[in-house]
Motif scaffolding. Structure first.
Motif, PDB file in Angstrom:
ATOM      1  N   ILE A 252     -21.363  38.062 -23.362  1.00 60.74           N
ATOM      2  CA  ILE A 252     -21.803  39.563 -22.778  1.00 60.74           C
ATOM      3  C   ILE A 252     -22.066  39.063 -21.285  1.00 60.74           C
ATOM      4  O   ILE A 252     -21.603  40.104 -20.376  1.00 60.74           O
ATOM      5  CB  ILE A 252     -23.115  39.868 -23.517  1.00 60.74           C
ATOM      6  CG1 ILE A 252     -22.770  40.286 -24.922  1.00 60.74           C
ATOM      7  CG2 ILE A 252     -23.742  41.087 -22.800  1.00 60.74           C
ATOM      8  CD1 ILE A 252     -23.884  40.574 -25.656  1.00 60.74           C
ATOM      9  N   ALA A 253     -22.679  38.355 -20.863  1.00 62.81           N
ATOM     10  CA  ALA A 253     -22.972  37.806 -19.451  1.00 62.81           C
ATOM     11  C   ALA A 253     -21.631  37.754 -18.811  1.00 62.81           C
ATOM     12  O   ALA A 253     -21.337  38.119 -17.594  1.00 62.81           O
ATOM     13  CB  ALA A 253     -23.976  36.713 -19.234  1.00 62.81           C
ATOM     14  N   ALA A 254     -20.705  37.098 -19.370  1.00 62.23           N
ATOM     15  CA  ALA A 254     -19.288  36.851 -18.688  1.00 62.23           C
ATOM     16  C   ALA A 254     -18.580  38.116 -18.643  1.00 62.23           C
ATOM     17  O   ALA A 254     -18.078  38.187 -17.587  1.00 62.23           O
ATOM     18  CB  ALA A 254     -18.545  35.745 -19.559  1.00 62.23           C
ATOM     19  N   ARG A 255     -18.772  39.216 -19.480  1.00 59.81           N
ATOM     20  CA  ARG A 255     -18.032  40.300 -19.374  1.00 59.81           C
ATOM     21  C   ARG A 255     -18.844  41.292 -18.314  1.00 59.81           C
ATOM     22  O   ARG A 255     -18.088  41.833 -17.653  1.00 59.81           O
ATOM     23  CB  ARG A 255     -17.955  41.148 -20.883  1.00 59.81           C
ATOM     24  CG  ARG A 255     -17.136  40.551 -21.662  1.00 59.81           C
ATOM     25  CD  ARG A 255     -17.253  41.358 -23.160  1.00 59.81           C
ATOM     26  NE  ARG A 255     -16.942  42.770 -22.979  1.00 59.81           N
ATOM     27  CZ  ARG A 255     -15.700  43.269 -23.148  1.00 59.81           C
ATOM     28  NH1 ARG A 255     -14.842  42.476 -23.413  1.00 59.81           N
ATOM     29  NH2 ARG A 255     -15.535  44.482 -22.985  1.00 59.81           N
ATOM     30  N   LEU A 256     -19.908  40.918 -18.104  1.00 59.14           N
ATOM     31  CA  LEU A 256     -20.767  41.781 -16.914  1.00 59.14           C
ATOM     32  C   LEU A 256     -20.511  41.407 -15.614  1.00 59.14           C
ATOM     33  O   LEU A 256     -21.164  41.612 -14.690  1.00 59.14           O
ATOM     34  CB  LEU A 256     -22.075  41.824 -17.430  1.00 59.14           C
ATOM     35  CG  LEU A 256     -22.545  42.482 -18.858  1.00 59.14           C
ATOM     36  CD1 LEU A 256     -24.091  42.387 -19.014  1.00 59.14           C
ATOM     37  CD2 LEU A 256     -22.324  44.283 -18.251  1.00 59.14           C
ATOM     38  N   GLY A 257     -19.846  40.058 -15.653  1.00 60.22           N
ATOM     39  CA  GLY A 257     -19.697  39.400 -14.343  1.00 60.22           C
ATOM     40  C   GLY A 257     -20.961  38.736 -13.744  1.00 60.22           C
ATOM     41  O   GLY A 257     -21.082  38.380 -12.597  1.00 60.22           O
ATOM     42  N   LEU A 258     -21.806  38.194 -14.732  1.00 63.04           N
ATOM     43  CA  LEU A 258     -22.913  37.710 -14.248  1.00 63.04           C
ATOM     44  C   LEU A 258     -22.861  36.176 -14.220  1.00 63.04           C
ATOM     45  O   LEU A 258     -21.975  35.503 -14.618  1.00 63.04           O
ATOM     46  CB  LEU A 258     -24.217  37.878 -15.472  1.00 63.04           C
ATOM     47  CG  LEU A 258     -24.442  39.439 -15.499  1.00 63.04           C
ATOM     48  CD1 LEU A 258     -25.495  39.510 -16.505  1.00 63.04           C
ATOM     49  CD2 LEU A 258     -24.826  40.101 -14.015  1.00 63.04           C
TER      50      LEU A 258
END
Length: 258
Positions: A252-258
């Motif tokens: 999820i963090a990766a999809r949010l660009g975090l």
């Protein structure tokens, strides 16, 4: 603009507060409640609760359970909740990872965020079992007694952590952690292993693990949890489920660009 006397304005505000107290009582652990129990939980006189419930029923915010005089939340609540859009991007980004996690864990999965000193669940994916949890979307709980709350608290700004540890830590079951020192030690372990656990702390027989979705500043922006009854989510499964939750949180963090 029409002006209202101060007493009339205060009376209207009081009625709103009382109606909100009834709605919050219905958002608790019981699927439906009678007038007497709702009045007790909301701290109201029975006649006042009955009058307010009749108004809420006319507006579709509550409804009577078929075949009984007990009340439950109405469909208008669900319709209004569906209009809340400020968590939309987060839910949309998280949905694929939540679905994959529910399939891998074969248990109910939640996405939650911190709102002040509380956790609010903003998304839920049910597992495949016939025995499932109730819908927790929109429900709020204190941070210290649920897995997703501990995951959020362990990676919260220091001021938030200290405020929670300084305040009361109410017990919901005999297993709720109510000692600030014990909670501080547990949160250190959460930071070390990357996931939190709560075994029957907010509700007897309900076990859960949760992992934080971390931003670039290493603070939690959300938490992903896996939960189920204690006979399925056993202590022996916690490391496995914790690892699955960590993986989902990372995606999820990766999809949010975090």
């Amino acid at each position: 603009m029409m002006q209202h006397p101060a007493g009339e304005r205060e009376s209207g505000i009081q009625s709103v507060r009382r109606a909100v107290a009834l709605l919050r009582a219905l958002a608790g652990d019981a699927p439906a409640l009678g007038v007497s129990e709702l009045a007790r939980r909301a701290g109201l006189h029975k006649s006042t609760a009955s009058r307010l419930l009749a108004t809420l029923e006319r507006e579709g915010l509550v409804e009577r359970e078929p075949g009984s005089d007990r009340y439950r939340l109405g469909f208008e609540i669900a319709r209004l909740a569906g209009q809340v859009t400020h968590f939309g991007d987060l839910r949309l980004a998280a949905r694929p990872a939540l679905l994959a996690l529910a399939e891998a864990a074969r248990e109910t999965v939640h996405l939650a965020v911190r709102d002040g000193d509380e956790v609010i669940n903003i998304e839920q994916v049910a597992g495949p079992h016939l025995v499932r949890e109730a819908n927790w979307v929109g429900r709020r709980t204190p941070l210290h007694c649920v897995a997703n709350g501990k995951a959020l608290l362990a990676f919260a700004p220091p001021a938030v952590l200290e405020r929670v540890l300084a305040g009361p830590l109410p017990a919901f079951t005999p297993r709720t952690v109510t000692s600030p020192a014990a909670l501080r030690r547990e949160l250190a372990l959460v930071r070390e292993r990357g996931y939190a656990a709560a075994l029957g702390e907010v509700e007897e027989g309900l076990h859960a693990v949760a992992a934080p979705v971390l931003g670039r500043d290493e603070l939690a922006v959300a938490a992903v949890s896996v939960s189920g009854p204690s006979y399925r989510v056993t202590p022996a499964r916690l490391p496995e489920l914790g690892a699955l939750a960590r993986e989902a949180a990372g995606r999820i963090a990766a999809r949010l660009g975090l």
